[in-house]
Motif scaffolding. Structure first.
Motif, PDB file in Angstrom:
ATOM      1  N   UNK A  58      41.033-113.713 -15.401  1.00 12.74           N
ATOM      2  CA  UNK A  58      42.401-113.509 -14.917  1.00 12.74           C
ATOM      3  C   UNK A  58      43.181-114.823 -14.907  1.00 12.74           C
ATOM      4  N   UNK A  59      42.528-115.905 -14.493  1.00 17.05           N
ATOM      5  CA  UNK A  59      43.184-117.206 -14.451  1.00 17.05           C
ATOM      6  C   UNK A  59      43.654-117.632 -15.843  1.00 17.05           C
ATOM      7  N   UNK A  60      42.796-117.458 -16.831  1.00 13.94           N
ATOM      8  CA  UNK A  60      43.158-117.849 -18.196  1.00 13.94           C
ATOM      9  C   UNK A  60      44.273-116.967 -18.765  1.00 13.94           C
ATOM     10  N   UNK A  82      31.789-105.920 -13.499  1.00 13.06           N
ATOM     11  CA  UNK A  82      32.419-106.444 -14.719  1.00 13.06           C
ATOM     12  C   UNK A  82      32.865-105.306 -15.619  1.00 13.06           C
ATOM     13  N   UNK A  83      32.030-104.302 -15.806  1.00  9.35           N
ATOM     14  CA  UNK A  83      32.422-103.162 -16.641  1.00  9.35           C
ATOM     15  C   UNK A  83      33.658-102.475 -16.072  1.00  9.35           C
ATOM     16  N   UNK A  84      33.674-102.267 -14.760  1.00 10.00           N
ATOM     17  CA  UNK A  84      34.824-101.640 -14.109  1.00 10.00           C
ATOM     18  C   UNK A  84      36.058-102.532 -14.222  1.00 10.00           C
ATOM     19  N   UNK A  85      35.872-103.835 -14.013  1.00 11.75           N
ATOM     20  CA  UNK A  85      36.991-104.778 -14.098  1.00 11.75           C
ATOM     21  C   UNK A  85      37.588-104.844 -15.485  1.00 11.75           C
ATOM     22  N   UNK A  86      36.767-104.826 -16.508  1.00 15.07           N
ATOM     23  CA  UNK A  86      37.279-104.837 -17.882  1.00 15.07           C
ATOM     24  C   UNK A  86      38.031-103.547 -18.185  1.00 15.07           C
ATOM     25  N   UNK A  87      37.475-102.431 -17.721  1.00 14.84           N
ATOM     26  CA  UNK A  87      38.143-101.151 -17.945  1.00 14.84           C
ATOM     27  C   UNK A  87      39.513-101.119 -17.261  1.00 14.84           C
ATOM     28  N   UNK A  93      34.965-104.540 -23.830  1.00 20.70           N
ATOM     29  CA  UNK A  93      33.854-105.459 -23.608  1.00 20.70           C
ATOM     30  C   UNK A  93      32.704-105.192 -24.559  1.00 20.70           C
ATOM     31  N   UNK A  94      32.281-106.226 -25.260  1.00 24.80           N
ATOM     32  CA  UNK A  94      31.084-106.153 -26.094  1.00 24.80           C
ATOM     33  C   UNK A  94      30.032-106.975 -25.363  1.00 24.80           C
TER      34      UNK A  94
END
Length: 154
Positions: A58-60, A82-87, A93-94
């Protein structure tokens, strides 16, 4: 929990194949297109690699205006947050897959074949594992005949 008497901000790390002791970890993000390091972040050695990931992403995105469509991550990043956050961020996400090593002397699951018509699994030695029960989580359990498996070379 172990705390260093000389550097209490460090974290005690114990990971297979790594040195054991009090450490810091540096987390780096690399842009695949230009092979540039876009972020470096330091945590105590006992902080899992996946913990700071989403906040650093998020910062980047905010700081550099990155329009991130996809990310490639090591297998340790395959976590529910992480999976939920990417979604939620609509980022593809790979994430590498980690094969779990079975108990010594047992065949891994992927070596078994399923015969749908008979509802049995067959091990690499061609012995049948028949359906026994379904647990409360909905997983079907199959079992072999212990007498047949006693002399198994696997």
């Amino acid at each position: 929990m172990k705390v260093s008497t000389t550097d209490p901000d460090s974290g005690y790390m114990f990971r297979e194949g790594k040195p054991e002791g009090f450490f810091y970890l540096d987390h780096r993000t690399v842009d695949v297109k230009y092979n540039l390091i876009t972020d470096v972040f330091v945590t105590a050695g006992n902080v899992h690699d996946s913990v700071p990931y989403l906040s650093r992403l998020d910062r980047q995105r905010k700081r550099f205006g990155f329009e991130v469509e996809a990310v490639a991550l090591d297998s340790c990043y395959m976590t529910t947050p992480i999976c939920k956050g990417l979604e939620e961020r609509k980022i593809y996400g790979v994430i590498a897959h980690r094969r779990f090593h079975p108990t010594q002397g047992l065949y891994p699951k992927w070596k078994f074949t399923y015969e749908a018509g008979r509802n049995v699994y067959r091990c690499p030695e061609q012995q049948e594992l028949v359906y026994r029960t379904t647990d409360r989580h909905g997983y079907r359990h199959y079992a072999s005949d212990p007498k047949m498996c006693a002399a198994c070379p696997g």
